[in-house]
Enzyme design. Structure first.
Site, PDB file in Angstrom:
ATOM      1  N   ARG A  79       0.172   5.771  -1.851  1.00  0.00           N
ATOM      2  CA  ARG A  79      -0.213   7.045  -1.229  1.00  0.00           C
ATOM      3  C   ARG A  79      -0.041   6.947   0.288  1.00  0.00           C
ATOM      4  O   ARG A  79       0.319   5.877   0.808  1.00  0.00           O
ATOM      5  CB  ARG A  79      -1.678   7.449  -1.491  1.00  0.00           C
ATOM      6  CG  ARG A  79      -2.511   6.457  -2.052  1.00  0.00           C
ATOM      7  CD  ARG A  79      -3.869   6.891  -2.530  1.00  0.00           C
ATOM      8  NE  ARG A  79      -4.720   5.707  -2.481  1.00  0.00           N
ATOM      9  CZ  ARG A  79      -5.676   5.517  -1.616  1.00  0.00           C
ATOM     10  NH1 ARG A  79      -5.961   6.444  -0.741  1.00  0.00           N
ATOM     11  NH2 ARG A  79      -6.364   4.404  -1.626  1.00  0.00           N
TER      12      ARG A  79
ATOM     13  N   TYR B 143     -12.511  -2.904  11.626  1.00  0.00           N
ATOM     14  CA  TYR B 143     -11.141  -2.368  11.569  1.00  0.00           C
ATOM     15  C   TYR B 143     -10.397  -2.626  12.889  1.00  0.00           C
ATOM     16  O   TYR B 143      -9.249  -3.081  12.911  1.00  0.00           O
ATOM     17  CB  TYR B 143     -11.259  -0.874  11.278  1.00  0.00           C
ATOM     18  CG  TYR B 143      -9.983  -0.100  11.130  1.00  0.00           C
ATOM     19  CD1 TYR B 143      -9.296  -0.100   9.915  1.00  0.00           C
ATOM     20  CD2 TYR B 143      -9.476   0.679  12.179  1.00  0.00           C
ATOM     21  CE1 TYR B 143      -8.130   0.649   9.759  1.00  0.00           C
ATOM     22  CE2 TYR B 143      -8.326   1.426  12.031  1.00  0.00           C
ATOM     23  CZ  TYR B 143      -7.651   1.411  10.822  1.00  0.00           C
ATOM     24  OH  TYR B 143      -6.508   2.152  10.672  1.00  0.00           O
TER      25      TYR B 143
ATOM     26  N   GLY C   4       0.837  -1.217   0.000  1.00  0.00           N
ATOM     27  CA  GLY C   4       0.000   0.000   0.000  1.00  0.00           C
ATOM     28  C   GLY C   4       0.860   1.252   0.000  1.00  0.00           C
ATOM     29  O   GLY C   4       0.668   2.137   0.836  1.00  0.00           O
TER      30      GLY C   4
END
Ligand code: NAP
Length: 244
Positions: A13, A152, A10
């Site tokens: 960004r 999450y 990832g």
């Protein structure tokens, strides 16, 4: 000393991009990932602009086939990372009563199952070399809970527990496994949050601001260095004092 290969997931960004940048020197061979071709091209372009020989690949941690072809591509290119930074992440927030099973599963896949698969795959090389660094990006939310983020928070708490377990399993082979738990950091992940809510949070942070991606990158780089040889099984919090 030979160049260490550093995989940062990832890294198109946000926090991952800053972490990858911090390893973009001739001391390392940086390897980045993005979910799209254009993301991969952008990572490669930034290596080119800085005269760095790095690599980048497509990887979608919510897709088993994408993970398999990612492993095949790295093997084909003879890239077995000595340093693994599991950073890629998403949020699919909703109160538990409204959370779909799909959103639950996607967040668990990307954060928890995906990280398990990557750690398992790259451990073999680290065991053979008798040296390795694994740094998993968790979140302050795992320690304090956060309304609307049961998926999450469950994934991040799982990552922390899994990292401690792996640290015990591989410590004797000179492999350290740690987590970094950021508080609120200025990235796209905050862009959908209500402005008033963000202002209230910023006021509660002793340092009175959100963190910068470079500040997380510095900590990750330290944990990957020889200076951090004796640190394993830890979750290091970095949040401006929001949680202490
Ligand atoms: P971000 O700016 O939204 O960037 C997310 C990165 O993850 C991008 O490179 C994205 O790739 C990649 N990604 C998204 N879905 C993916 C998938 N299914 N498979 C593989 N890669 C995927 O996020 P960020 O704020 O930098 O967050 C980075 C990490 O820090 C995450 O683990 C997050 O949970 C954690 N964190 C962030 C904060 C914060 O305040 N920002 C706080 C605590 C913890 P594309 O560009 O291709 O979409």
């Amino acid at each position: 000393m030979s160049q260490k290969k550093v995989l940062v997931t990832g890294s198109s960004r946000g926090i991952g991009q800053s972490i990858l940048k911090s390893f973009s020197s001739n001391e390392f061979i940086p390897i980045g990932t993005a979910t799209s071709k254009i993301g991969v091209e952008n990572i490669l372009k930034s290596f080119e602009e800085n005269n760095i020989s790095g690599n980048a690949y497509e990887l979608n941690l919510n897709d088993g086939k994408s993970i398999d072809s990612f492993f095949e591509n790295l093997k084909k290119d003879d890239l077995n990372p000595e340093i693994l930074v599991n950073n890629a992440g998403i949020a699919k927030d909703n109160l538990m009563l409204r959370m779909s099973e799909e959103d639950w599963t996607e967040v668990i896949n990307v954060h928890l199952t995906g990280q398990f698969k990557l750690m398992k795959n790259f451990l073999r090389g680290m065991l053979k070399n008798k040296w390795g660094r694994i740094i998993n990006i968790s979140s302050a939310a795992a320690a304090i809970g956060n309304k609307g983020q049961s998926n999450y928070v469950a994934a991040k708490a799982g990552i922390e527990a899994m990292s401690k377990t792996l640290a015990r399993e591989v410590g004797s082979k000179n492999i350290t496994v740690n987590c970094v738990a950021p508080g609120f950091i200025e990235t796209d992940m905050l862009k959908d949050l209500d402005e008033d809510y963000l202002k209230t949070i910023a006021d509660e942070i002793p340092l009175q601001r959100f963190g910068k991606t470079d500040e997380i990158a510095s900590l990750v780089k330290f944990l990957a260095s020889e200076e951090a040889n004796y640190i394993t099984g830890q979750t290091v919090h970095i949040n401006g004092g929001l949680f202490m």
